[in-house]
Design an enzyme around this catalytic site. Sequence first.
Site, PDB file in Angstrom:
ATOM      1  N   SER A  56       6.178  -1.814  -9.810  1.00 49.32           N
ATOM      2  CA  SER A  56       5.190  -2.522  -9.295  1.00 49.32           C
ATOM      3  C   SER A  56       4.147  -2.534 -10.467  1.00 49.32           C
ATOM      4  O   SER A  56       4.157  -2.945 -11.452  1.00 49.32           O
ATOM      5  CB  SER A  56       4.838  -1.824  -7.930  1.00 49.32           C
ATOM      6  OG  SER A  56       3.784  -2.535  -7.218  1.00 49.32           O
ATOM      7  N   ASP A  59      -0.537  -8.030  -8.241  1.00 49.16           N
ATOM      8  CA  ASP A  59      -0.027  -7.075  -9.221  1.00 49.16           C
ATOM      9  C   ASP A  59       1.181  -7.643  -9.954  1.00 49.16           C
ATOM     10  O   ASP A  59       1.757  -8.515  -9.691  1.00 49.16           O
ATOM     11  CB  ASP A  59       0.136  -5.689  -8.717  1.00 49.16           C
ATOM     12  CG  ASP A  59       1.187  -5.548  -7.300  1.00 49.16           C
ATOM     13  OD1 ASP A  59       1.746  -6.803  -7.035  1.00 49.16           O
ATOM     14  OD2 ASP A  59       1.780  -4.702  -7.148  1.00 49.16           O
ATOM     15  N   ASP A 113       3.677  -8.465  -5.158  1.00 51.74           N
ATOM     16  CA  ASP A 113       3.592  -8.037  -3.811  1.00 51.74           C
ATOM     17  C   ASP A 113       2.536  -7.910  -3.084  1.00 51.74           C
ATOM     18  O   ASP A 113       2.082  -7.688  -1.905  1.00 51.74           O
ATOM     19  CB  ASP A 113       4.884  -7.145  -3.367  1.00 51.74           C
ATOM     20  CG  ASP A 113       4.335  -5.701  -3.976  1.00 51.74           C
ATOM     21  OD1 ASP A 113       3.567  -5.707  -5.010  1.00 51.74           O
ATOM     22  OD2 ASP A 113       5.225  -4.797  -3.645  1.00 51.74           O
ATOM     23  N   GLU A 136      -1.742  -3.108   4.795  1.00 50.35           N
ATOM     24  CA  GLU A 136      -2.316  -1.853   4.441  1.00 50.35           C
ATOM     25  C   GLU A 136      -3.361  -1.843   3.387  1.00 50.35           C
ATOM     26  O   GLU A 136      -3.369  -2.881   2.770  1.00 50.35           O
ATOM     27  CB  GLU A 136      -1.013  -1.015   3.765  1.00 50.35           C
ATOM     28  CG  GLU A 136      -0.455  -1.621   2.643  1.00 50.35           C
ATOM     29  CD  GLU A 136       0.390  -0.534   2.165  1.00 50.35           C
ATOM     30  OE1 GLU A 136       0.684   0.167   2.528  1.00 50.35           O
ATOM     31  OE2 GLU A 136       0.905  -0.976   0.996  1.00 50.35           O
TER      32      GLU A 136
END
Length: 611
Positions: A164, A321, A325, A423
């Site tokens: 990530s 990023d 995602d 989130e």
Amino acid sequence: MESHLQVDTGNAELDQAVRQWLQLDKNHKTLEMVQKLVADRNVTELQKCFGLRMEFGTAGLRAAMGAGVSRMNDLTIIQTTQGFCRYLEKNFPDFKERGVVIGFDARAHPASGGSSKRFARLAATVFASQGVPVYLFSKITPTPFVPYTVSHKKLCAGIMVTASHNPKEDNGYKVYWDNGAQIISPHDHGIAQAIEENLEPWPKSWDVSLLDGCSFVHDPYDDINKDYFKDIKQHCFHRNLNKETKLKFVHTSVHGVGHQFVQSAFSAFDLPLPLAVAEQKDPDPEFPTVKYPNPEEGKGVLTLCFALANKEGVKTILANDPDADRLAVAEKQESGEWKVFSGNELGALLGWWLFKCWKMQHQNASAVKDVYMLASTVSSKILRAIALKEGFHFEETLTGFKWMGNRAKQLMDQGKTVLFAFEEAIGYMCSPAVLDKDGVSAAAITAELDCYLATKNLTLSQKLKAIYEEYGYHITQASYFICHDPNTIKALFERLRNYNGKSTYPNICGRFEVTGVRDLTADYDSSQPDKKAILPTSRSSQMITFTFANGGVATLRTSGTEPKIKYYAELCVPPGNSDPEQLKKELQELVSAIEEHFFEPGKNKLVRKSD
């Protein structure tokens, strides 16, 4: 060469781990690294490489690439995949009919010969050698494509090789179950045990040539690239506005995989294609233009975006990023300054928008009783406030999309509509087609929202203010301290649990009165009659939430993937004539008190997040 080396570190357990490695590793680069450490008697480095095996958790694996059992490399990927394969065989009688999907990002580590593509091919080889169908993407993909493929093709599992937005040295191995969501316990423990039972590579596990012409191996790239964009079109509600808009957008993929997929998402919505930041458009595992490849870090990562937007007269920036995602959004204000929206602010905007679009299509007032939105417990409670007024359901889950994805699937299986989940760490699930955060669909949906607002002469910032005025201000502040010493972290949290004597929590923080405590590590919640927490608890991570008399809530927790102690603070007030500047000032005072009295950064030698 192994027979010529005398392995003698003075630690029998370490010697055994190194000897086993020298026998099993067939990657000449990592093998030579270890041979050199042995020859140089570099016990310190050998201890780092072999002292502790990477722990397989619900987030899978995440570690630096390099040699040894504590690192991501060919051998640890083979061992992990062998364990995962055996665990899947045990859980799915039809495993060899359904199979798995494997995707990868663009990360690479030339020194150890490791790369996301190489790891994905080795993982595919392990499954193919056992006669398991493997859907191996031939090119880099965004992380959301893997959970999408699991659901779309009804597979048993998915693997995404990515770290990530971690530093360039790292890589990861993220796992999805057959429901299309990330795994939760007890699967992590079961897989970890199966890995330990399958450490010796099987006869064909190293032989990637197996993949060439193998009838078990399929490339889903073209199909998924077509079907995914067809599926997200259901969230395009204003196609004509999109076609006619005069708005322009700047997009960066921060040297990751996102560029072409966000372009395709904009095409699917008939939006004007975003201008790409040329220096960051193409995948580059070195991430040369940024200190951290993480748009969550704020303005430092977006410097080149601001320059391009200013040059081209663009007021909205979208940033993914590296595995696409997550999504960050920035908007130019009338003052000329750029506002980077927090994850909570963009969560408020997207939640409001997706409900508005749903309502537009559902005239039956009673249908709202089956509509749900989700957010993690450390995220803003703004969706709760919107839900209370509009009549839909809001639920909070533990931190992480593994919880939201699994809960969303449960609700969908009961015939409910899950419109949105988010989130605060700039992760958004805007479509039930992907039961995980998805920065590709979120980019297109945010752009359509912006186009719609422009027809009302509104900006994103103005709409956000209107949302807060209608549903109540929710002012948030989140940050973290870096701490590399696990003992210091443990002592910090244990002090909070024994603040005024054994098993007592703080009842005051500076001038702020504490009215409630929830400790999900210790299964404690002062607000419940039996003092037991309602959300699932875990002793393996630290997480304490404090509620204050002034309407403030603050959560302190450890990170599952980084050496950080994070905190999330929010001040919630009901709708009315609240002064946001005064609320911000009060929240800042509360945060300063929490830092001083609960974190004690000086005493604990904590390093503050750098701007």
